[in-house]
Design an enzyme around this catalytic site. Structure first.
Site, PDB file in Angstrom:
ATOM      1  N   LYS A   1       0.847  -1.204   0.000  1.00  8.60           N
ATOM      2  CA  LYS A   1       0.000   0.000   0.000  1.00  8.60           C
ATOM      3  C   LYS A   1       0.877   1.248   0.000  1.00  8.60           C
ATOM      4  CE  LYS A   1      -3.837   2.018   2.712  1.00  8.60           C
ATOM      5  NZ  LYS A   1      -4.610   1.898   3.978  1.00  8.60           N
TER       6      LYS A   1
ATOM      7  N   SER B   1      -9.608   1.783   3.228  1.00 13.29           N
ATOM      8  CA  SER B   1      -8.786   2.515   2.291  1.00 13.29           C
ATOM      9  C   SER B   1      -7.781   1.648   1.521  1.00 13.29           C
ATOM     10  CB  SER B   1      -8.040   3.622   3.032  1.00 13.29           C
ATOM     11  OG  SER B   1      -7.136   3.081   3.975  1.00 13.29           O
TER      12      SER B   1
ATOM     13  N   SER C   1      -9.510  -0.554   7.434  1.00 12.36           N
ATOM     14  CA  SER C   1      -8.987  -0.452   6.068  1.00 12.36           C
ATOM     15  C   SER C   1      -8.298  -1.681   5.500  1.00 12.36           C
ATOM     16  CB  SER C   1      -8.028   0.731   5.961  1.00 12.36           C
ATOM     17  OG  SER C   1      -8.767   1.912   5.831  1.00 12.36           O
TER      18      SER C   1
HETATM   19  N1  GLN Z   1     -12.806   4.324   6.738  1.00  9.93           N
HETATM   20  C1  GLN Z   1     -12.169   4.702   7.959  1.00  9.93           C
HETATM   21  C2  GLN Z   1     -11.698   6.129   7.863  1.00  9.93           C
HETATM   22  O1  GLN Z   1     -11.944   6.705   6.877  1.00  9.93           O
HETATM   23  C3  GLN Z   1     -11.009   3.789   8.261  1.00  9.93           C
HETATM   24  C4  GLN Z   1      -9.855   4.035   7.399  1.00  9.93           C
HETATM   25  C5  GLN Z   1      -8.657   3.223   7.776  1.00  9.93           C
HETATM   26  O2  GLN Z   1      -8.772   2.199   8.442  1.00  9.93           O
HETATM   27  N2  GLN Z   1      -7.502   3.711   7.380  1.00  9.93           N
HETATM   28  O3  GLN Z   1     -11.094   6.676   8.732  1.00  9.93           O
END
Ligand code: GLN
Length: 501
Positions: free
Chosen positions: A79, A154, A178
């Site tokens: 990532k 994400s 994420s």
């Molecule tokens: N969707 C959540 C956020 O926007 C989690 C994102 C993540 O785990 N990086 O913060």
């Protein structure tokens, strides 16, 4: 398509060990697959084919010399939130579009030391803020099961690359879901380790008290192998736990690994509430029946403070984000606003330059989070928001601690919904935030969570879409979660399904 595109790490490793395939061949097959499908998936921000081929040749030498590790020679996607030496690391933001780190994140370094082959950097929501990969400053990623739908986020690139047969496995990061949520939406397996188990050194910070790096793979066993490689103390991360990687092992195929007798599973009723799609509920209920058939006992439990989790997360995460992202000022890192005319530049002061840099460098969701966080932390509001959220965090932790007195692990849906159409939720941030209701309590409490494919939802308007089941355990119970997930996978075929791509 090549027969090598759908191998698990375990299978690839066996072929490499028997010299039935070389790392160069595996890597070439992966790059050809990327060439064939990447236009429709777009799981990568940066491809590093030359580097990958050089690493594959080095891996083949390690194998020939008898110096192989479990991950030697196997292609991975990383990532784009983890620093990679000499390879640009953008966090899917204009702000870091040209940022080339001079060092590797510890997790990446540990993979490379094993002789891993990095195919490139995975797409994501900007700075890991989002649940759909639509917040990438570069392009959205598409779900391999239905190109009109999101892969989740994400770490959407990570999950999509594994689901599409591009990478054998991937590293993602998980602050509120994420790793697990995109794994669920793409029909692959994802693990968020306990807070402190995997070093955050070189992971670009979003919300430091919640962030963890975790693996995404085609099986629980692959996640176990990857976690074994990246876990363990790192003096460069002050929150890293003082322990060595335990080395997570699972019984091999054919062994008696299906026995869950004596295991106590809890089903928290709060996770099966309003907003849960029927198809997801049915798949998870069926998975529970399978776990019971494997010998586990299942009982209903309650985590009453779950109702505070979403609000608590959306104070704490933005607050930490507003502090962490203050460093992007146009001076020290990355992008610097250069839209001034000659005269304007002379007149504009430091503050103006900083403001323009941040206005143009950050996308709308990141800006929203910084504003929310700055507000929650500001004098006069701190007690009402940030302090309250920390108190709620304690209640949520206590709920989990109490429930783990009576059960060994919890079973919930990973996401209340299956993959949704691109664009469907971009106009309504709260709808997007709600996707993480089942995953973010796990980060709030610092616990491990594993998402395993557990079924599909079919519909008239879409092809079958994958569903994920989440297993949650006490702090450092990774081995237990992996054992349950592995036993479940041995008894089912969901993780073996491939998208018609
Ligand atoms: N969707 C959540 C956020 O926007 C989690 C994102 C993540 O785990 N990086 O913060």
């Amino acid at each position: 398509m090549s027969e090598y595109n759908w191998l698990t790490i375990q299978e690839a490793r066996a072929l490499l060990a028997r010299r039935e395939v070389s790392s160069v061949e595996l890597t070439r097959a992966a790059l050809e697959r990327i060439e064939a499908v990447e236009d429709s998936v777009r799981s990568f921000i940066t491809l590093t084919p030359d580097l990958a081929m050089a690493q594959a040749e080095a891996a083949d030498r390690m194998l020939a010399d008898g110096n192989a590790f479990p991950l030697t020679g196997i292609p991975v996607q990383v990532k784009d939130v983890m620093c990679t030496e000499g390879v640009r690391t953008t966090c899917a933001s204009r702000m870091l579009a040209d940022y080339v780190p001079v060092y590797n994140a510890t997790a990446v370094e540990r993979l490379l030391r094993q002789g891993a082959v990095m195919l490139g950097k995975g797409n994501m929501d900007e700075f890991a803020m989002g649940s759909s990969c639509e917040n990438s400053a570069f392009h959205p990623t598409r779900n391999p099961w239905d190109a009109a739908r999101v892969p989740g986020g994400s770490s959407g690139g990570a999950a999509a690359s594994v689901a599409a047969g591009e990478a054998v496995y991937a590293l993602g990061s998980d602050t509120g879901g994420s790793v697990r949520q995109p794994a669920a939406l793409c029909g692959v397996t994802g693990l968020k380790p306990s807070y402190g188990l995997v070093s955050r050194y070189g992971l670009v910070a979003y919300a430091s008290s919640l962030d963890q790096i975790g693996p995404i793979g085609r099986s629980v066993a692959d996640c176990a192998l990857t976690l074994s490689a990246i876990a363990g103390h790192d003096p460069r991360d002050a929150t890293s736990l003082p322990l060595k990687s335990p080395g997570y092992s699972l019984p091999g195929a054919g062994a008696d690994n299906g026995d869950l007798r004596g295991l106590r599973l809890g089903v928290p009723q709060e996770y099966f509430a309003e907003g849960l799609e029927d198809g997801v509920r049915q798949a998870v209920e069926q998975a529970l029946a399978t776990l019971e058939a494997l010998g586990a006992s299942v009982r209903e439990v309650s985590l009453p403070s779950t109702k505070y989790a979403l609000a608590c997360y959306y104070i704490i995460a933005p607050s930490e984000c507003s502090a962490n992202l203050a460093r992007y000022d146009g001076v020290k890192y990355g992008y610097s606003y250069d839209g001034y005319s000659y005269d304007e530049k002379a007149a504009a002061g430091m503050w103006d330059a900083m403001e323009q840099t941040r206005r143009h460098g950050f996308g709308p969701e990141v800006t929203r989070r910084i504003m929310l966080g700055t507000f929650a932390l500001s004098a006069g509001y701190y007690d009402a928001y940030y302090l309250k959220a920390q108190q709620a965090r304690t209640l949520i932790r206590q709920d989990f601690a109490a429930v783990f007195e009576t059960v060994d692990a919890l079973v919930t849906p990973t996401s209340p919904v299956v993959a949704f159409p691109i664009g469907e939720k971009t106009g309504d941030p709260v709808q997007m935030y709600l996707i993480d209701v089942c995953t973010l309590p796990v980060n709030i409490a610092g616990l491990p969570g594993l998402s395993v494919p557990c079924g599909f939802v079919s519909g008239d308007s879409h092809p079958p879409l994958p569903v994920g089941m989440q297993l949650i355990g006490p702090h450092l119970s990774e081995q237990t979660l992996l054992r349950i997930g592995h036993a479940y996978e041995q008894a089912t075929e969901w993780h073996k399904q491939r998208p018609p791509l």
